[in-house]
Motif scaffolding. Structure first.
Motif, PDB file in Angstrom:
ATOM      1  N   VAL A  40      -9.224  34.472  -9.554  1.00 34.12           N
ATOM      2  CA  VAL A  40      -8.698  34.293 -10.946  1.00 34.12           C
ATOM      3  C   VAL A  40      -9.846  34.312 -11.644  1.00 34.12           C
ATOM      4  O   VAL A  40     -10.932  33.799 -11.381  1.00 34.12           O
ATOM      5  N   ARG A  41      -9.774  34.737 -13.159  1.00 37.61           N
ATOM      6  CA  ARG A  41     -11.323  34.820 -13.763  1.00 37.61           C
ATOM      7  C   ARG A  41     -10.796  33.805 -14.974  1.00 37.61           C
ATOM      8  O   ARG A  41      -9.898  34.074 -15.688  1.00 37.61           O
ATOM      9  N   VAL A  42     -11.813  33.007 -15.513  1.00 34.73           N
ATOM     10  CA  VAL A  42     -11.502  32.220 -16.473  1.00 34.73           C
ATOM     11  C   VAL A  42     -12.839  31.896 -17.403  1.00 34.73           C
ATOM     12  O   VAL A  42     -14.051  31.822 -16.693  1.00 34.73           O
ATOM     13  N   ALA A  43     -12.647  31.331 -18.748  1.00 36.21           N
ATOM     14  CA  ALA A  43     -13.687  30.664 -19.513  1.00 36.21           C
ATOM     15  C   ALA A  43     -13.024  29.858 -20.470  1.00 36.21           C
ATOM     16  O   ALA A  43     -12.487  30.470 -21.736  1.00 36.21           O
ATOM     17  N   ASP A  44     -12.716  28.591 -19.947  1.00 39.12           N
ATOM     18  CA  ASP A  44     -11.916  27.550 -20.756  1.00 39.12           C
ATOM     19  C   ASP A  44     -10.397  27.576 -20.312  1.00 39.12           C
ATOM     20  O   ASP A  44      -9.857  26.433 -20.401  1.00 39.12           O
ATOM     21  N   CYS A  45      -9.601  28.691 -20.138  1.00 45.27           N
ATOM     22  CA  CYS A  45      -8.583  28.367 -19.284  1.00 45.27           C
ATOM     23  C   CYS A  45      -8.734  27.840 -17.998  1.00 45.27           C
ATOM     24  O   CYS A  45      -9.729  27.433 -17.207  1.00 45.27           O
ATOM     25  N   LEU A  46      -7.503  27.247 -17.373  1.00 47.20           N
ATOM     26  CA  LEU A  46      -7.586  26.665 -16.045  1.00 47.20           C
ATOM     27  C   LEU A  46      -7.280  27.699 -14.990  1.00 47.20           C
ATOM     28  O   LEU A  46      -6.379  28.372 -14.695  1.00 47.20           O
ATOM     29  N   PRO A  47      -8.484  27.576 -13.918  1.00 44.97           N
ATOM     30  CA  PRO A  47      -8.334  28.363 -12.669  1.00 44.97           C
ATOM     31  C   PRO A  47      -7.448  27.504 -11.696  1.00 44.97           C
ATOM     32  O   PRO A  47      -8.037  26.113 -11.340  1.00 44.97           O
ATOM     33  N   VAL A  48      -6.168  27.854 -11.403  1.00 45.19           N
ATOM     34  CA  VAL A  48      -5.411  27.038 -10.201  1.00 45.19           C
ATOM     35  C   VAL A  48      -5.204  27.936  -8.892  1.00 45.19           C
ATOM     36  O   VAL A  48      -4.970  28.715  -8.961  1.00 45.19           O
ATOM     37  N   LEU A  49      -6.051  26.977  -7.954  1.00 42.38           N
ATOM     38  CA  LEU A  49      -5.925  27.975  -6.805  1.00 42.38           C
ATOM     39  C   LEU A  49      -4.896  26.949  -5.721  1.00 42.38           C
ATOM     40  O   LEU A  49      -5.086  25.485  -5.623  1.00 42.38           O
ATOM     41  N   LEU A  50      -3.989  27.476  -4.823  1.00 40.20           N
ATOM     42  CA  LEU A  50      -3.074  26.880  -4.247  1.00 40.20           C
ATOM     43  C   LEU A  50      -3.072  27.172  -2.753  1.00 40.20           C
ATOM     44  O   LEU A  50      -3.364  28.243  -2.435  1.00 40.20           O
ATOM     45  N   ALA A  51      -2.685  26.343  -2.121  1.00 41.97           N
ATOM     46  CA  ALA A  51      -2.764  26.676  -0.535  1.00 41.97           C
ATOM     47  C   ALA A  51      -1.926  25.758   0.160  1.00 41.97           C
ATOM     48  O   ALA A  51      -1.875  24.458  -0.045  1.00 41.97           O
ATOM     49  N   ASP A  52      -1.200  26.330   1.450  1.00 42.54           N
ATOM     50  CA  ASP A  52      -0.576  25.529   2.043  1.00 42.54           C
ATOM     51  C   ASP A  52      -1.358  25.712   3.415  1.00 42.54           C
ATOM     52  O   ASP A  52      -0.875  26.870   4.011  1.00 42.54           O
ATOM     53  N   THR A  53      -1.984  24.943   4.149  1.00 45.75           N
ATOM     54  CA  THR A  53      -2.683  25.568   5.295  1.00 45.75           C
ATOM     55  C   THR A  53      -1.906  25.564   6.490  1.00 45.75           C
ATOM     56  O   THR A  53      -2.186  26.220   7.531  1.00 45.75           O
ATOM     57  N   GLY A  54      -0.481  24.974   6.515  1.00 45.82           N
ATOM     58  CA  GLY A  54       0.338  25.196   7.457  1.00 45.82           C
ATOM     59  C   GLY A  54       0.731  26.707   7.836  1.00 45.82           C
ATOM     60  O   GLY A  54       0.695  27.315   8.536  1.00 45.82           O
ATOM     61  N   LEU A 159     -21.643  26.053 -17.937  1.00 46.33           N
ATOM     62  CA  LEU A 159     -20.211  26.620 -17.509  1.00 46.33           C
ATOM     63  C   LEU A 159     -20.003  27.730 -18.570  1.00 46.33           C
ATOM     64  O   LEU A 159     -20.523  27.493 -19.826  1.00 46.33           O
ATOM     65  N   HIS A 160     -19.321  28.821 -18.381  1.00 48.23           N
ATOM     66  CA  HIS A 160     -18.827  29.815 -19.408  1.00 48.23           C
ATOM     67  C   HIS A 160     -17.666  29.069 -20.175  1.00 48.23           C
ATOM     68  O   HIS A 160     -16.847  28.760 -19.634  1.00 48.23           O
ATOM     69  N   SER A 161     -17.879  29.290 -21.449  1.00 44.28           N
ATOM     70  CA  SER A 161     -16.694  28.985 -22.611  1.00 44.28           C
ATOM     71  C   SER A 161     -16.640  30.045 -23.629  1.00 44.28           C
ATOM     72  O   SER A 161     -17.580  30.254 -24.183  1.00 44.28           O
ATOM     73  N   HIS A 162     -15.439  30.590 -23.640  1.00 51.21           N
ATOM     74  CA  HIS A 162     -15.065  31.459 -24.615  1.00 51.21           C
ATOM     75  C   HIS A 162     -15.030  30.761 -25.996  1.00 51.21           C
ATOM     76  O   HIS A 162     -15.412  31.347 -27.058  1.00 51.21           O
ATOM     77  N   ARG A 163     -14.551  29.530 -26.150  1.00 46.21           N
ATOM     78  CA  ARG A 163     -14.651  28.749 -27.393  1.00 46.21           C
ATOM     79  C   ARG A 163     -16.114  28.701 -27.813  1.00 46.21           C
ATOM     80  O   ARG A 163     -16.252  28.717 -28.919  1.00 46.21           O
ATOM     81  N   ARG A 164     -17.011  28.387 -27.090  1.00 43.07           N
ATOM     82  CA  ARG A 164     -18.325  28.143 -27.503  1.00 43.07           C
ATOM     83  C   ARG A 164     -19.171  29.593 -27.708  1.00 43.07           C
ATOM     84  O   ARG A 164     -19.913  29.660 -28.577  1.00 43.07           O
ATOM     85  N   ASP A 165     -18.989  30.222 -26.785  1.00 41.84           N
ATOM     86  CA  ASP A 165     -19.739  31.826 -26.635  1.00 41.84           C
ATOM     87  C   ASP A 165     -19.144  32.822 -27.209  1.00 41.84           C
ATOM     88  O   ASP A 165     -19.646  34.065 -27.267  1.00 41.84           O
ATOM     89  N   ALA A 166     -17.648  32.707 -27.456  1.00 41.15           N
ATOM     90  CA  ALA A 166     -17.015  34.021 -27.938  1.00 41.15           C
ATOM     91  C   ALA A 166     -17.081  35.134 -27.098  1.00 41.15           C
ATOM     92  O   ALA A 166     -17.122  35.203 -26.039  1.00 41.15           O
ATOM     93  N   ALA A 167     -17.479  36.223 -27.949  1.00 44.89           N
ATOM     94  CA  ALA A 167     -17.519  37.747 -27.210  1.00 44.89           C
ATOM     95  C   ALA A 167     -18.734  37.780 -26.058  1.00 44.89           C
ATOM     96  O   ALA A 167     -18.651  38.490 -25.126  1.00 44.89           O
ATOM     97  N   ALA A 168     -19.742  36.654 -26.369  1.00 45.35           N
ATOM     98  CA  ALA A 168     -20.794  36.783 -25.353  1.00 45.35           C
ATOM     99  C   ALA A 168     -20.563  35.871 -24.062  1.00 45.35           C
ATOM    100  O   ALA A 168     -21.248  36.006 -23.161  1.00 45.35           O
ATOM    101  N   SER A 169     -19.320  35.208 -24.021  1.00 50.69           N
ATOM    102  CA  SER A 169     -18.949  34.606 -22.918  1.00 50.69           C
ATOM    103  C   SER A 169     -18.821  35.366 -21.664  1.00 50.69           C
ATOM    104  O   SER A 169     -18.256  36.205 -21.643  1.00 50.69           O
ATOM    105  N   GLY A 170     -19.351  34.698 -20.638  1.00 50.86           N
ATOM    106  CA  GLY A 170     -19.225  35.341 -19.389  1.00 50.86           C
ATOM    107  C   GLY A 170     -17.900  34.796 -18.633  1.00 50.86           C
ATOM    108  O   GLY A 170     -16.865  34.109 -19.403  1.00 50.86           O
TER     109      GLY A 170
END
Ligand SMILES: [Zn+2]
Length: 179
Positions: A40-54, A159-170
């Motif tokens: 998942v790719r983000v800059a301000d949104c939440l990256p949520v990773l989920l796992a069930d090791t079983g 960290l990358h932030s779209h709010r802060r860096d707009a189009a220049a954000s990674g």
């Protein structure tokens, strides 16, 4: 995946196309295939990773304002359980915090009407949304354990932030796989 702030969950069992080709549109990926990495790719949104090791079922979710209101994290967890996931754990990566994520009053009302825990105020006293609190509530309601990286993308220049860096954000990437 081509992320569009929706609630589509895509079940995958093989690598996606080359980056130069059209990738499928979705905001959550789920797999039970060993060794298949989800991103998942983000800059301000939440990256949520989920796992069930079983069961070895893993998921990666892009959860921004629209996704949180639509319940994309809940959709992903439900899809993972359909695939046999039992005891799930989530890792929520850096995102814009509730003290920084200023929104118009009406937008706060709309999102908080669906996910009350998102209602927030900025550190300067204006309407805001706490998407992290919203996702915490959604995961808790599903009985999913949580590990959270408590850094704010807007406040932390590393960290990358779209709010802060707009189009220049990674973008930052969150990855999950089983081996
Ligand atoms: Zn912040």
């Amino acid at each position: 995946m081509n992320q569009v702030h929706g609630d589509e969950v895509l079940l995958v069992d093989e690598p996606g196309p080359a980056p130069t080709e059209q990738v499928p549109t979705a905001d959550a990926l789920v797999t039970a295939t060993v060794g298949l990495g989800l991103m998942v790719r983000v800059a301000d949104c939440l990256p949520v990773l989920l796992a069930d090791t079983g069961s070895g079922v893993v998921g990666a979710v892009h959860a921004g304002r629209a996704g949180v209101a639509l319940g994309v994290v809940t959709r992903a967890v439900e899809r993972m359980r359909e695939q046999g996931a039992g005891e799930l754990h989530a890792w929520v990566g850096p995102h814009v915090c509730g003290r920084c994520y200023e929104v118009p009053e009406q937008m706060r009302e709309e999102v908080a009407a669906v996910v009350p825990q998102t209602w927030a105020e900025t550190s300067w006293g204006t309407p805001a949304l706490d998407l992290g609190a919203g996702v915490r509530a959604q995961l808790s309601a599903l009985g999913v354990g949580l590990t959270e990286v408590g850094r704010c993308t807007l406040e932390d220049p590393a960290l990358h932030s779209h709010r802060r860096d707009a189009a220049a954000s990674g973008r930052m990437a969150g990855l999950v796989w089983t081996s």
